[in-house]
Design an enzyme around this catalytic site. Structure first.
Site, PDB file in Angstrom:
ATOM      1  N   TRP A 151      -9.994   7.234 -35.924  1.00 17.08           N
ATOM      2  CA  TRP A 151      -9.246   8.466 -35.656  1.00 17.08           C
ATOM      3  C   TRP A 151      -7.870   8.502 -36.304  1.00 17.08           C
ATOM      4  CZ3 TRP A 151      -4.878   6.619 -33.593  1.00 17.08           C
ATOM      5  CH2 TRP A 151      -4.946   5.439 -32.834  1.00 17.08           C
ATOM      6  N   ASN A 152      -7.326   7.354 -36.718  1.00 16.27           N
ATOM      7  CA  ASN A 152      -5.917   7.352 -37.115  1.00 16.27           C
ATOM      8  C   ASN A 152      -5.658   8.045 -38.454  1.00 16.27           C
ATOM      9  OD1 ASN A 152      -7.318   5.101 -38.207  1.00 16.27           O
ATOM     10  ND2 ASN A 152      -5.404   4.043 -38.627  1.00 16.27           N
ATOM     11  N   SER A 178     -14.997  10.787 -32.335  1.00 18.78           N
ATOM     12  CA  SER A 178     -15.141  12.015 -31.544  1.00 18.78           C
ATOM     13  C   SER A 178     -13.797  12.602 -31.132  1.00 18.78           C
ATOM     14  CB  SER A 178     -15.977  11.728 -30.284  1.00 18.78           C
ATOM     15  OG  SER A 178     -17.312  11.406 -30.632  1.00 18.78           O
ATOM     16  N   SER A 229     -12.076  -1.278 -35.289  1.00 16.57           N
ATOM     17  CA  SER A 229     -11.515  -2.508 -34.732  1.00 16.57           C
ATOM     18  C   SER A 229     -12.344  -3.717 -35.146  1.00 16.57           C
ATOM     19  CB  SER A 229     -11.487  -2.425 -33.202  1.00 16.57           C
ATOM     20  OG  SER A 229     -12.810  -2.456 -32.675  1.00 16.57           O
ATOM     21  N   GLU A 250     -13.629  -2.535 -42.848  1.00 12.93           N
ATOM     22  CA  GLU A 250     -12.168  -2.466 -42.902  1.00 12.93           C
ATOM     23  C   GLU A 250     -11.698  -2.463 -41.460  1.00 12.93           C
ATOM     24  OE1 GLU A 250      -8.655  -1.594 -42.495  1.00 12.93           O
ATOM     25  OE2 GLU A 250      -9.099   0.456 -43.141  1.00 12.93           O
ATOM     26  N   LEU A 251     -11.209  -3.626 -41.010  1.00 12.97           N
ATOM     27  CA  LEU A 251     -10.976  -3.845 -39.587  1.00 12.97           C
ATOM     28  C   LEU A 251      -9.474  -3.946 -39.283  1.00 12.97           C
ATOM     29  CD1 LEU A 251     -13.925  -6.398 -39.157  1.00 12.97           C
ATOM     30  CD2 LEU A 251     -13.967  -3.899 -38.937  1.00 12.97           C
TER      31      LEU A 251
END
Length: 478
Positions: A151-152, A178, A229, A250-251
């Site tokens: 979401w960021n 979501s 994450s 990509e964590l």
């Protein structure tokens, strides 16, 4: 309303999901409902997967120049939608309007870059030891891709996956967060207007059971790409094992910043404060933990705090706002926990350290912590919020053990004017990306990604394209 007009994008058409519960999207700047959409059901996800599978054969054999032309058309549609898209991004994520506009522009860059890269999928010929023979090394689309985004950065993360996958000849089923579905919908509407063939790119928005499980367990999906994450990435790796999917992860990150004694302190402060509090600190590559030489420590802490106090916190679309809210109440509570832990372990709150009661949103003051011990959560873990944790160092050799003592290794930074020290720092920092006197690491033309628990694979550059391609070797004897 965007949520009424769009929804799920399956087989080249917008449709309403058949899920049991609607998805409610809220504005983190005031807590108010932006809108609701019918969520995707398992049936919807399987329909999207089927559409992607059906479209694959034609799309992967479409000439690279034709795929490139389509990506350029998408970029043009995105440019035309810039003003509307920036408002949607700002409303859903809370980030200031200027940052939302910049994110949309960076997303356009992805489609432009990979339109160009689609024309440069090179193989090679190697002389064979067999008389009359030769080896040919070529690259082919890996197949159907399942992509999951956070979401960021609700648009640029979508573009980083769609653009290279489509350029390589893959078809895609994308599941966005979501919490920010409208931003992804804006991208898919541009795809539709550009004339994307039915089934080549599909969007499903819904609960995990309905949108994750059918994709991750299907042998039709050959590659999974995630931005999320580390915990989610670990689970996804386990879940992909049975069908041996190719993975790009990509964590998380927990970027160190070294400020050497010869650094340009004013430059370091100006860049660090602007970077740390952009998107309310909710950036995986942002500067989290600062290791400042003892000779500059007091001036650096005070300079950081002074600049942090000048940041204008507020609703993302209000004039003059430079930092918006956190995404939801859970992040707000997590930031409070991190600051409380630092206080309990002896750190000093130099500025911030508290919630801001504003508009009913999830606001927290830009926070500067000094004298932070290495075992405090603010340094030991990714804080993913508006917290700058500052500590000092004197011994250069001891510094490397402290800086590299993290499971995360996405990005790392340093400020120095010494050429020899620059080379040493780039060599010794354990990270997928290193910035020296700069935080500007994310660009369409260069690879983006980490090592260790920060993930695998790369997005951006030619590396990002080849992460969506298989290598094929042919020995040809005539």
């Amino acid at each position: 309303m965007i949520y009424d007009n769009f929804g799920q994008f399956i087989g080249g058409k917008w449709c309403h999901g058949k899920g049991k519960e609607p998805i409610h999207v809220s504005d983190p700047g005031n807590g108010k409902l932006l809108g609701s959409i019918p969520s995707a059901s398992t049936e919807d996800t399987l329909a999207a997967l089927s559409a992607a599978e059906t479209a694959l054969e034609s799309w992967k054999h479409t000439q690279a120049w034709a795929r490139a032309d389509l990506l350029q058309a998408v970029a043009r549609e995105m440019v035309a939608a810039s003003a509307e898209a920036a408002v949607v991004i700002s409303q859903e994520s809370g980030k200031p309007l200027a940052q939302a506009k910049r994110e949309w522009e960076l997303s356009v860059d992805q489609f432009v870059w990979y339109a160009e890269e689609a024309r440069r999928i090179y193989g090679r010929v190697v002389e064979s030891r067999v008389p009359g023979g030769r080896f040919e090394v070529t690259h082919e689309a890996v197949g159907v891709v399942a992509a999951f985004t956070a979401w960021n950065f609700p648009v640029v993360l979508v573009a980083r996956k769609l653009a290279p996958a489509l350029a390589a000849g893959c078809t895609v089923v994308l599941r966005p967060s979501s919490e920010v579905p409208g931003s992804a919908m804006m991208v898919f509407e541009c795809l539709r207007k550009a004339g994307i063939p039915a089934g080549v790119a599909n969007l499903v928005v819904g609960p995990t059971a309905e949108t994750y499980e059918p994709l991750i367990s299907s042998p039709v999906v050959k590659k999974v790409s995630l931005t999320g994450s580390t915990q989610l990435g670990q689970q996804m790796i386990r879940d992909s094992a049975d069908t041996v999917k190719r993975l790009s992860m990509e964590l998380g990150g927990n970027a160190p910043v070294i400020v050497y004694e010869d650094a340009d302190v004013e430059k370091a402060l100006d860049l660090s404060v602007a970077t740390k509090f952009a998107n309310c600190g909710q950036v995986c590559v942002t500067c989290d933990r600062f290791y400042v030489h003892e000779s500059l420590y007091a001036a650096f802490v005070e300079g950081f705090a002074q600049r942090a106090r000048q940041i204008t916190v507020g609703y993302g679309q209000d004039d003059g706002v430079t930092m918006g809210p956190l995404i939801n109440p859970r992040r707000l509570q997590a930031i409070e926990t991190i600051v409380a832990d630092a206080r309990a372990k002896g750190a000093k709150v130099v500025s911030g350290g508290h919630r801001i009661d504003l508009h009913g949103g999830y606001f927290y003051a830009p926070t500067v912590l000094a004298d932070v011990p290495d075992d405090a959560l603010a340094i030991a873990e990714e804080n993913f919020g508006p917290i700058a944790a500052i500590t000092s160092f004197s011994d250069h050799e001891d510094l490397w053990a402290r800086v590299n003592n993290s499971a995360f290794a996405l990005s790392a930074y340093a400020f120095t004017r010494d050429p020899a020290r620059i080379r040493e720092t780039v060599t010794k920092l354990e990270a997928g990306m290193v910035g020296i006197n700069s935080y500007a690491l994310a660009a369409a033309e260069v690879p983006f990604g980490g090592i260790k628990a920060s993930g695998m694979g790369r997005e951006g550059g030619s590396e990002g394209l080849h992460d969506y391609m298989n290598v094929k070797l042919a020995q040809i004897v005539v």
